[in-house]
Design an enzyme around this catalytic site. Structure first.
Site, mmCIF file in Angstrom:
data_model
loop_
_atom_site.group_PDB
_atom_site.id
_atom_site.type_symbol
_atom_site.label_atom_id
_atom_site.label_comp_id
_atom_site.label_asym_id
_atom_site.label_seq_id
_atom_site.Cartn_x
_atom_site.Cartn_y
_atom_site.Cartn_z
ATOM 1 N N GLU A 1 -12.463 6.063 6.824
ATOM 2 C CA GLU A 1 -11.491 6.137 7.794
ATOM 3 C C GLU A 1 -10.729 8.275 7.504
ATOM 4 O OE1 GLU A 1 -8.763 2.940 9.584
ATOM 5 O OE2 GLU A 1 -8.517 3.424 7.033
ATOM 6 N N ASP B 1 -1.100 1.725 -3.822
ATOM 7 C CA ASP B 1 -2.523 0.287 -4.146
ATOM 8 C C ASP B 1 -3.961 0.965 -4.376
ATOM 9 O OD1 ASP B 1 -3.048 0.247 -1.879
ATOM 10 O OD2 ASP B 1 -3.340 -2.031 -1.169
ATOM 11 N N ASP C 1 -3.592 6.187 -3.035
ATOM 12 C CA ASP C 1 -1.996 5.850 -2.888
ATOM 13 C C ASP C 1 -1.379 4.633 -3.688
ATOM 14 O OD1 ASP C 1 -3.726 4.040 -1.551
ATOM 15 O OD2 ASP C 1 -2.878 3.215 -0.279
ATOM 16 N N SER D 1 1.080 -1.349 0.218
ATOM 17 C CA SER D 1 0.270 0.025 0.160
ATOM 18 C C SER D 1 0.473 2.031 0.076
ATOM 19 C CB SER D 1 -0.767 0.078 0.512
ATOM 20 O OG SER D 1 -1.227 0.859 1.207
ATOM 21 N N PRO E 1 -1.072 1.823 19.495
ATOM 22 C CA PRO E 1 -0.134 1.390 18.381
ATOM 23 C C PRO E 1 -0.050 1.189 17.565
ATOM 24 C CG PRO E 1 -0.828 -0.331 20.132
ATOM 25 C CD PRO E 1 -2.112 1.318 20.547
ATOM 26 N N GLY F 1 -0.609 -0.291 13.540
ATOM 27 C CA GLY F 1 -1.034 -2.424 13.255
ATOM 28 C C GLY F 1 0.195 -1.855 12.281
ATOM 29 N N THR F 2 1.247 -1.188 11.384
ATOM 30 C CA THR F 2 1.231 -1.382 9.988
ATOM 31 C C THR F 2 2.906 -0.856 10.688
ATOM 32 O OG1 THR F 2 0.775 0.647 8.798
ATOM 33 C CG2 THR F 2 -1.246 -0.969 8.711
HETATM 34 C C1 16G Z 1 -4.263 -0.403 6.477
HETATM 35 C C2 16G Z 1 -5.492 -0.362 6.565
HETATM 36 C C3 16G Z 1 -5.863 1.388 7.196
HETATM 37 C C4 16G Z 1 -5.965 1.439 8.075
HETATM 38 C C5 16G Z 1 -4.219 1.936 7.932
HETATM 39 C C6 16G Z 1 -3.559 1.681 9.854
HETATM 40 C C7 16G Z 1 -6.628 -2.202 5.537
HETATM 41 C C8 16G Z 1 -6.649 -2.026 4.376
HETATM 42 N N1 16G Z 1 -5.994 -0.929 5.613
HETATM 43 O O1 16G Z 1 -3.382 0.217 5.847
HETATM 44 O O2 16G Z 1 -7.520 0.719 7.357
HETATM 45 O O3 16G Z 1 -6.049 2.945 8.393
HETATM 46 O O4 16G Z 1 -3.930 0.573 7.952
HETATM 47 O O5 16G Z 1 -2.472 1.833 10.097
HETATM 48 O O6 16G Z 1 -6.925 -1.889 6.264
HETATM 49 P P1 16G Z 1 -1.928 2.336 11.494
HETATM 50 O O7 16G Z 1 -2.444 1.247 11.877
HETATM 51 O O8 16G Z 1 -0.347 1.934 10.881
HETATM 52 O O9 16G Z 1 -1.983 3.177 11.994
HETATM 53 MG MG MG Z 2 -3.482 1.363 0.080
#
Ligand code: 16G
Ligand code: MG
Length: 542
Positions: free
Chosen positions: A370, A278, A276, A64, A497, A499-500
């Site tokens: 979002e 993707d 973005d 992404s 925290p 998630g990515t």
């Molecule tokens: C991912 C999520 C997005 C969310 C982002 C938060 C999907 C398809 N994508 O990109 O929705 O806003 O993570 O990222 O669910 P973060 O947890 O790093 O803040």
């Molecule tokens: Mg994306």
């Protein structure tokens, strides 16, 4: 299951020693060079999921909005939705199994989920334009075939296009034809029909500049352009011919930095948007005559679309309930506007499309966005049937509104948020309502806000509740945030925290940019002190 073949092939996709990864908010994501074994194993898992659901499963290779060096993988469930949460655990177990335990972990999962191993399996695969994606998708294919699953490799696709393909295939083509042409035709037809109802607005209104983040969106929007050219002319920037993916461009850059991407020429009052990497997120923006930058994010999009849908629903006179779903990142002004002016109920869920999507399914018409520009509108089957019936009735105001709603249903990707489909809906609404981007922007004023990141030793020491708006751990952190928030007007702050990424995210909003910045800084310091900050202390000043 041919266990010898499995052993032989898994040896080509060995797991690096000591590497532990989690199936995060949207699948696995990390440096591309660490992902080969994960890809192979997600191919295996997709076969099990396909056998269990007796349906086609999707695997998307993308990271992404992350930097070009990263990559990632996520599974797409039968109706185009994100992988069921109960399977995320299986994904994590399988990805982290030591090579010698791979077989037993796989058998374990098969038993737990009661997979009939004789069932056929079918997996479709898509990938983004990262240099690493092609090879990694080959590893997914290797995983699928070693377990006897059939594969269709779509090659380069946007993430939402893969969701669309999966949905089409599992509804015997009722949702649409499972090809890129099918996707282009379905959306474009609905768009051209819908905008056909608009009073002719000057040529300028039909032009849009699109920053494609140097990603897959450029390729796919480029292919699609001719299909809707009678309704809209798009000019592509950051199309991947020169620049680097997501580098100083794309929806995430524009939203987090609140400034225009590099590589796009903006004249004052021109309508621009960014995808973005993707193409599942979109934000709009423009520069006013004084050179000030104005961002119209996912919240502004949700507002525009909800108002439009509310009007159409009133027109057809049916009691269809509309609900709007946001996250804690939604600007306070947008929530207030939706509740008080548009008069729709608003709900807050945790971050991540799967949470919003799930909540939105509770309504006849569920709008979810979002703030970062990720979202869509879901119509319940009952609502869709009712709307389609009304649309067939004789020409009157009611059936006209129903026909427009029918186009809107076709135009939104019902499987997931989709930058291309959202863009076409927004363009159609602006044309139909005769709104300029400034008028849209003026619906409400965003509260100034700031997002920051803090590095900590272990971000899991923070746990949250109330849709991430309150921190329950570590002790004292929420109290500290509450005290800081009290110092400012119209203020709000929360931490969670990521998630990515390996960071803690801080969000603050207040009555002025200065206050929002200062509150975000103070909260960052509290996180650093109370949640085990590492490296440099957060700095003030932006
Ligand atoms: C991912 C999520 C997005 C969310 C982002 C938060 C999907 C398809 N994508 O990109 O929705 O806003 O993570 O990222 O669910 P973060 O947890 O790093 O803040
Ligand atoms: Mg994306």
């Amino acid at each position: 299951m041919d266990l010898d073949a499995l052993t032989k092939h898994s040896a080509f996709h060995a797991k690096p020693d000591g590497l532990i990864l989690q199936y995060g908010t949207a699948g696995f994501r990390t440096k591309a060079e660490h992902l080969d074994h994960v890809m192979f194993r997600m191919g295996l898992l997709a076969v099990l999921r396909s056998k269990q659901t007796k349906s086609t499963i999707g695997v998307m290779v993308t990271a992404s909005h992350n930097p070009e060096e990263d990559n990632g993988v996520k599974l797409v469930d039968p109706l185009g939705e994100m992988l069921a949460p109960s399977w995320e655990e299986h994904a994590t177990c399988l990805a982290n199994a030591e090579d010698q335990n791979l077989q037993s972990v796989l058998m374990d999962i098969s038993e737990k989920v009661a997979v009939n191993l004789h069932q056929d399996a079918f997996v479709v695969i898509g990938r983004d334009t990262r240099p690493s994606s092609e090879k990694l998708s080959q590893s997914v294919i290797d995983g699928v075939t070693v377990l006897g699953g059939q594969v269709h490799d779509y090659g380069l696709l946007t993430t939402p296009q893969l969701h669309y393909m999966v949905y089409c295939r599992n509804t015997s083509g009722q949702y649409g034809e499972a090809t890129t042409e099918g996707y282009y035709e379905k959306l474009s037809k609905a768009f051209v029909e819908l905008t056909g109802q608009a009073f002719c607005s000057g040529d300028d209104h039909r032009k849009l500049k699109v920053d494609c983040a140097n990603g897959i969106g450029a390729l796919k929007l480029g292919e699609m352009k001719p299909y809707f050219s009678q309704g809209l002319s798009v000019q592509l920037f950051n199309d991947g011919s020169g620049g680097k993916l997501n580098y100083f461009c794309g929806a995430d850059f524009v939203k987090t930095h609140q400034k225009p991407p590099q590589g796009i020429e903006m004249k004052s009052s021109e309508r621009c948007c960014s995808f973005d990497g993707d193409a599942d997120r979109i934000v709009y923006y423009y520069q006013d005559v004084d050179g000030h930058f104005h961002l119209l994010d996912g919240d502004k999009i949700a507002t525009l679309i909800s108002s439009f849908l509310k009007e159409l629903v009133l027109e057809i006179g049916e009691s269809l309930n509309i609900g709007v779903v946001q996250t804690a990142y939604a600007n306070g002004s947008s929530t207030r506007y939706l509740e008080e002016v548009v008069k729709v109920p608003v709900y807050c869920t945790k971050t991540g499309v799967k949470h919003l999507h799930h909540k939105a399914q509770e309504f006849d018409i569920g709008v979810y966005f979002e703030a970062n520009g990720h979202g869509t509108v879901l119509f319940s089957k009952a609502a869709e049937t009712k709307i389609k019936q009304l649309a067939k009735e004789l020409e009157d105001k009611k059936s006209k509104a129903a026909k427009m709603l029918e186009n809107v249903i076709d135009l939104f990707n019902q499987a997931t948020g989709d930058a291309i489909s959202d863009m076409l809906v927004i363009e159609a609404v602006l044309a139909l309502k005769g709104l300029t981007i400034q008028q849209w922007d003026a619906l409400y004023m965003d509260l100034p806000n700031r997002q920051l990141k803090v590095k900590v030793a272990d971000r899991q020491v923070i746990s949250t509740t109330d849709a991430e708006r309150q921190a329950v751990k570590p002790p004292g952190l929420q109290e500290a945030i509450n005290d800081l928030v009290k110092k400012y007007k119209l203020s709000r702050a929360f931490v969670r925290p990521s998630g990515t990424e390996d960071v803690v995210r801080v969000y603050a909003e207040a009555d002025s940019q200065e206050s929002a910045d200062s509150l975000a800084y103070e909260v960052s310091l509290a996180v650093f002190q109370l949640a085990g900050g590492v490296g440099e202390r957060p700095q003030s000043g932006f």
